[in-house]
Design a protein around this motif. Structure first.
Motif, PDB file in Angstrom:
ATOM      1  N   PRO A 152     -10.232  -2.920  -4.027  1.00 29.54           N
ATOM      2  CA  PRO A 152      -9.357  -3.401  -2.946  1.00 29.54           C
ATOM      3  C   PRO A 152      -9.253  -2.417  -1.783  1.00 29.54           C
ATOM      4  O   PRO A 152      -9.586  -1.245  -1.915  1.00 29.54           O
ATOM      5  N   CYS A 153      -8.805  -2.928  -0.651  1.00 31.41           N
ATOM      6  CA  CYS A 153      -8.445  -2.075   0.468  1.00 31.41           C
ATOM      7  C   CYS A 153      -6.939  -2.146   0.618  1.00 31.41           C
ATOM      8  O   CYS A 153      -6.324  -3.166   0.323  1.00 31.41           O
ATOM      9  N   ILE A 154      -6.364  -1.059   1.071  1.00 31.45           N
ATOM     10  CA  ILE A 154      -4.912  -1.050   1.252  1.00 31.45           C
ATOM     11  C   ILE A 154      -4.596  -1.410   2.695  1.00 31.45           C
ATOM     12  O   ILE A 154      -5.235  -0.919   3.622  1.00 31.45           O
ATOM     13  N   VAL A 155      -3.623  -2.292   2.863  1.00 25.16           N
ATOM     14  CA  VAL A 155      -3.134  -2.609   4.201  1.00 25.16           C
ATOM     15  C   VAL A 155      -1.665  -2.181   4.255  1.00 25.16           C
ATOM     16  O   VAL A 155      -0.879  -2.575   3.403  1.00 25.16           O
ATOM     17  N   THR A 156      -1.338  -1.334   5.209  1.00 29.16           N
ATOM     18  CA  THR A 156       0.052  -0.914   5.362  1.00 29.16           C
ATOM     19  C   THR A 156       0.670  -1.695   6.505  1.00 29.16           C
ATOM     20  O   THR A 156       0.122  -1.726   7.600  1.00 29.16           O
ATOM     21  N   LEU A 157       1.781  -2.326   6.224  1.00 28.36           N
ATOM     22  CA  LEU A 157       2.483  -3.068   7.271  1.00 28.36           C
ATOM     23  C   LEU A 157       3.801  -2.368   7.547  1.00 28.36           C
ATOM     24  O   LEU A 157       4.583  -2.147   6.635  1.00 28.36           O
ATOM     25  N   CYS A 158       4.006  -2.019   8.803  1.00 29.50           N
ATOM     26  CA  CYS A 158       5.236  -1.330   9.177  1.00 29.50           C
ATOM     27  C   CYS A 158       6.173  -2.328   9.817  1.00 29.50           C
ATOM     28  O   CYS A 158       5.787  -3.051  10.730  1.00 29.50           O
ATOM     29  N   LYS A 159       7.395  -2.343   9.320  1.00 31.19           N
ATOM     30  CA  LYS A 159       8.388  -3.235   9.911  1.00 31.19           C
ATOM     31  C   LYS A 159       8.984  -2.515  11.120  1.00 31.19           C
ATOM     32  O   LYS A 159       9.614  -1.474  10.978  1.00 31.19           O
ATOM     33  N   VAL A 160       8.727  -3.054  12.300  1.00 32.65           N
ATOM     34  CA  VAL A 160       9.301  -2.471  13.508  1.00 32.65           C
ATOM     35  C   VAL A 160      10.098  -3.565  14.196  1.00 32.65           C
ATOM     36  O   VAL A 160       9.545  -4.577  14.596  1.00 32.65           O
ATOM     37  N   GLY A 161      11.387  -3.376  14.305  1.00 31.25           N
ATOM     38  CA  GLY A 161      12.241  -4.409  14.874  1.00 31.25           C
ATOM     39  C   GLY A 161      12.200  -5.618  13.957  1.00 31.25           C
ATOM     40  O   GLY A 161      12.360  -5.497  12.743  1.00 31.25           O
ATOM     41  N   HIS A 162      11.941  -6.787  14.538  1.00 28.90           N
ATOM     42  CA  HIS A 162      11.893  -7.986  13.708  1.00 28.90           C
ATOM     43  C   HIS A 162      10.474  -8.349  13.318  1.00 28.90           C
ATOM     44  O   HIS A 162      10.242  -9.343  12.654  1.00 28.90           O
ATOM     45  N   ARG A 163       9.519  -7.548  13.782  1.00 29.75           N
ATOM     46  CA  ARG A 163       8.135  -7.879  13.459  1.00 29.75           C
ATOM     47  C   ARG A 163       7.505  -6.782  12.623  1.00 29.75           C
ATOM     48  O   ARG A 163       8.109  -5.745  12.392  1.00 29.75           O
ATOM     49  N   HIS A 164       6.270  -7.005  12.211  1.00 35.01           N
ATOM     50  CA  HIS A 164       5.571  -5.970  11.466  1.00 35.01           C
ATOM     51  C   HIS A 164       4.217  -5.714  12.118  1.00 35.01           C
ATOM     52  O   HIS A 164       3.627  -6.627  12.691  1.00 35.01           O
ATOM     53  N   VAL A 165       3.773  -4.482  12.035  1.00 35.41           N
ATOM     54  CA  VAL A 165       2.491  -4.149  12.639  1.00 35.41           C
ATOM     55  C   VAL A 165       1.561  -3.554  11.594  1.00 35.41           C
ATOM     56  O   VAL A 165       1.991  -2.950  10.617  1.00 35.41           O
ATOM     57  N   VAL A 166       0.277  -3.738  11.858  1.00 38.84           N
ATOM     58  CA  VAL A 166      -0.769  -3.189  11.006  1.00 38.84           C
ATOM     59  C   VAL A 166      -1.257  -1.905  11.679  1.00 38.84           C
ATOM     60  O   VAL A 166      -1.253  -1.823  12.906  1.00 38.84           O
ATOM     61  N   ASP A 167      -1.641  -0.916  10.900  1.00 38.67           N
ATOM     62  CA  ASP A 167      -2.233   0.304  11.444  1.00 38.67           C
ATOM     63  C   ASP A 167      -1.321   0.970  12.481  1.00 38.67           C
ATOM     64  O   ASP A 167      -1.674   1.138  13.642  1.00 38.67           O
ATOM     65  N   ALA A 168      -0.158   1.358  12.042  1.00 37.75           N
ATOM     66  CA  ALA A 168       0.818   1.962  12.955  1.00 37.75           C
ATOM     67  C   ALA A 168       0.431   3.395  13.294  1.00 37.75           C
ATOM     68  O   ALA A 168      -0.047   4.138  12.453  1.00 37.75           O
ATOM     69  N   THR A 169       0.611   3.773  14.551  1.00 36.19           N
ATOM     70  CA  THR A 169       0.422   5.167  14.937  1.00 36.19           C
ATOM     71  C   THR A 169       1.674   5.941  14.529  1.00 36.19           C
ATOM     72  O   THR A 169       2.662   5.352  14.104  1.00 36.19           O
ATOM     73  N   LEU A 170       1.639   7.253  14.682  1.00 37.19           N
ATOM     74  CA  LEU A 170       2.802   8.053  14.295  1.00 37.19           C
ATOM     75  C   LEU A 170       4.030   7.672  15.116  1.00 37.19           C
ATOM     76  O   LEU A 170       5.142   7.655  14.610  1.00 37.19           O
ATOM     77  N   GLN A 171       3.808   7.360  16.392  1.00 35.76           N
ATOM     78  CA  GLN A 171       4.940   6.987  17.249  1.00 35.76           C
ATOM     79  C   GLN A 171       5.573   5.689  16.764  1.00 35.76           C
ATOM     80  O   GLN A 171       6.794   5.558  16.732  1.00 35.76           O
ATOM     81  N   GLU A 172       4.718   4.741  16.389  1.00 34.68           N
ATOM     82  CA  GLU A 172       5.252   3.466  15.906  1.00 34.68           C
ATOM     83  C   GLU A 172       5.935   3.653  14.567  1.00 34.68           C
ATOM     84  O   GLU A 172       6.955   3.021  14.281  1.00 34.68           O
ATOM     85  N   LYS A 173       5.362   4.541  13.759  1.00 41.02           N
ATOM     86  CA  LYS A 173       5.959   4.800  12.452  1.00 41.02           C
ATOM     87  C   LYS A 173       7.359   5.371  12.623  1.00 41.02           C
ATOM     88  O   LYS A 173       8.255   5.095  11.838  1.00 41.02           O
ATOM     89  N   ALA A 174       7.537   6.181  13.674  1.00 38.93           N
ATOM     90  CA  ALA A 174       8.846   6.780  13.919  1.00 38.93           C
ATOM     91  C   ALA A 174       9.888   5.719  14.266  1.00 38.93           C
ATOM     92  O   ALA A 174      11.080   5.955  14.118  1.00 38.93           O
ATOM     93  N   CYS A 175       9.440   4.556  14.734  1.00 40.58           N
ATOM     94  CA  CYS A 175      10.369   3.489  15.096  1.00 40.58           C
ATOM     95  C   CYS A 175      10.616   2.538  13.931  1.00 40.58           C
ATOM     96  O   CYS A 175      11.443   1.647  14.026  1.00 40.58           O
ATOM     97  N   SER A 176       9.856   2.686  12.855  1.00 40.35           N
ATOM     98  CA  SER A 176       9.962   1.696  11.789  1.00 40.35           C
ATOM     99  C   SER A 176      10.903   2.190  10.689  1.00 40.35           C
ATOM    100  O   SER A 176      11.048   3.390  10.463  1.00 40.35           O
ATOM    101  N   VAL A 177      11.551   1.254  10.046  1.00 42.02           N
ATOM    102  CA  VAL A 177      12.504   1.624   9.004  1.00 42.02           C
ATOM    103  C   VAL A 177      11.841   1.671   7.633  1.00 42.02           C
ATOM    104  O   VAL A 177      12.183   2.502   6.796  1.00 42.02           O
TER     105      VAL A 177
END
Lengths: 254, 291
Positions: B198-223
């Motif tokens: 398998p491949c791992i997909v990380t989804l970051c919840k940012v606000g009400h949406r989620h993003v794939v392949d978050a940068t460090l800046q986006e990660k800082a905004c995610s809970v």
């Protein structure tokens, strides 16, 4: 004559760093491509507050030591002639807190090389919504002004320290709050697209070591419009765009 | 984990951008950054791969060794993971700084990869109950710019694809003991079947949406973020939540669906590329670390 960035190897002058050669009469220096920021008085910088201390803020400006921004060298709300009181010292964090971005000017350089900054002009101060791009300081061309309102619909601060701030062009000029108020209204999608495109263009130019100033960035922006914003960072597209930009720059010069 | 400071206004900018499906670098919510893969980069391993994803860079090496099978599963080999967080990636990893992250990563990788549905562990068996191949997978983080899990999983898949295990011949001597003989010919080797890896997909919840392949800046905004491992068929083999915040069931469902979609789309081009590179054979010009 042996200058910075060189050494004598078996009676031959050799560069000790990779970079640009500069000659002043007989003195030969090499200015490194990848370096920390060596500030000079009058440089425009973009920096991030890392610490709030007694009467001063510590600012990360990509130099070897953290820079300082003294409470006495900022414009507080209430105009130039306002006296600073003990309360100001206690409420420093309300003006600028850790993580905040500021634009400032180098006021003086301490003996150990640390910079002292000031924001005593309305054009400097806290930065609001936008994107920070961190590049090498040697890629920024020294110019009369480092604040640019680009015709493509966004503004740009090219900090001498390699930090570039991209932000939507403000509609009205600075408010009365002395620059400490930041609008948190959503930025329109069209503005965002322009800013994202500029960001990717800056990274593309930096990857190919093109000197950054308003014209080069603008040309790069124009060359990139045929591509989608997210595609600009693909190596082959990047190369194409940068080549077109360089051609345009040469044409303009010659 | 490497962290970056982001001011409130920048956070607002990132958050609104993700809401409008236009991220800071121009990507949509389900786009990956530019990825580069090279296999066979370390000559003293049995299989290796280097993956760069944006500014994240990882190097994976696979070493095969003969060991004793686990008593519970005598007819299977096993895989071991070790993640080394180089201080080159970020000064925070200096000394023992990267140890915690390293163990967390290797535990997750162990969960994701070391089961018979993800990998054909039976093919690693040499003689049941006595000998089996043990694959030591070493991951080295060279640069951190967010989304380590995805980059590592792609690198592991590529490295396993690249792994060449020497063929073994078992001969019985007079006293009934078994003797293992490794083939001397470097081309006489077994390849692993990586189809189901398998491949791992990380989804970051940012606000009400989620993003794939978050940068460090986006990660800082995610809970919080959800780690999902997806096979090429779109089967989810493992999910894990990381981060301090909480996720509501509805968004977990949405994120799983998105993860499935993205993960499935990740496999086909990856396998195509790996096979393409393989077909170039020795004529391939190696890029290595200076390219």
């Amino acid at each position: 004559m042996r200058g910075h960035g060189t050494y004598v190897d078996e009676e031959k002058l050799t560069a000790s760093v990779a970079g640009e050669v500069q000659r002043v009469d007989k003195l030969i220096c090499v200015k490194p491509l990848k370096t920390r920021f060596n500030g000079e008085v009058g440089d425009v910088v973009v920096g991030r507050i890392t610490e709030v201390q007694q009467k001063r803020w510590k600012v990360e400006t990509n130099s070897r030591l953290d820079s300082v921004l003294l409470l006495s060298s900022v414009n507080l709300p209430g105009g130039e002639l306002r006296r600073r009181s003990a309360e100001d010292e206690l409420t420093m964090r309300e003006y600028l807190q850790e993580g905040d971005l500021i634009s400032a000017e180098v006021q003086s350089v301490f003996s150990d090389g640390a910079l002292s900054l000031h924001t005593r002009s309305l054009k400097y101060g806290k930065l609001g919504q936008g994107v920070l791009v961190q590049l090498s300081p040697s890629l920024i061309k020294r110019q009369k002004t480092h604040f640019h309102n680009l015709p493509c619909g966004a503004s740009m601060i090219l900090g001498n320290n390699g930090f570039v701030w991209l932000y939507p062009t403000p509609e009205q000029q600075e408010e009365e709050a002395g620059g400490f108020y930041t609008s948190l209204e959503p930025v329109s999608v069209s503005d965002r697209e322009v800013i994202s495109r500029l960001r990717n263009c800056l990274l593309a130019l930096a990857a190919h070591k093109v000197l950054l100033f308003d014209t080069s960035v603008l040309y790069c922006y124009e060359c990139s419009v045929h591509h989608q914003v997210k595609d600009i960072l693909k190596p082959e597209v990047m190369e194409e765009i940068v080549m077109l930009t360089q051609q345009k720059l040469l044409e303009q010069e010659g | 984990m490497a962290t970056v400071q982001v001011s409130e206004a920048e956070k607002v900018y990132i958050l609104h951008g993700i809401r409008d499906d236009l991220r800071v670098d121009g990507r949509g919510c389900e786009d990956y950054r530019h990825m580069e893969i090279e296999t066979d980069v370390v000559s003293n391993t049995d299989g290796s791969a280097k993956v760069t994803l944006g500014d994240t860079a990882v190097l994976v090496g696979v070493k095969a060794d003969i060991g004793k099978p686990r008593p519970m599963v005598p007819n299977e080999g096993y895989v071991e993971f070790f993640v080394d967080c180089s201080a080159n990636a970020t000064p925070e990893f200096e000394g023992r700084g990267g140890e915690e992250l390293g163990t967390e990563l290797s535990n997750t990788l162990y969960k994701v990869f070391n089961n018979k549905h993800s990998m054909d562990l039976k093919s690693l068996c040499i003689s049941a109950g006595e000998h089996c191949w043990v694959l030591y997978v070493d991951v080295l983080l060279l640069q951190c710019d967010g989304n380590l899990y995805d980059a590592i999983s792609v690198a592991i898949k590529a490295a396993l694809f690249n792994t060449k295990i020497p063929r073994v011949h078992i001969s019985a001597d007079e006293e009934g003991g078994k003797e293992i003989e490794l083939s001397d010919d470097p081309y006489d080797c077994v390849r692993l079947n990586v189809e189901n890896v398998p491949c791992i997909v990380t989804l970051c919840k940012v606000g009400h949406r989620h993003v794939v392949d978050a940068t460090l800046q986006e990660k800082a905004c995610s809970v919080a973020s959800l780690i999902i491992s997806v096979t090429h068929k779109g089967t989810i083999t493992c999910t894990r939540k990381v981060g301090g915040g909480s996720l509501d069931p509805e968004s977990i469902f949405e994120m799983t669906e998105a993860g499935k979609r993205v993960g499935k789309a990740l496999h086909a081009p990856l396998m195509k590329l790996l096979q393409q590179e393989e077909s170039l054979g020795k004529a391939r010009q190696k890029v290595g670390f200076l390219g």
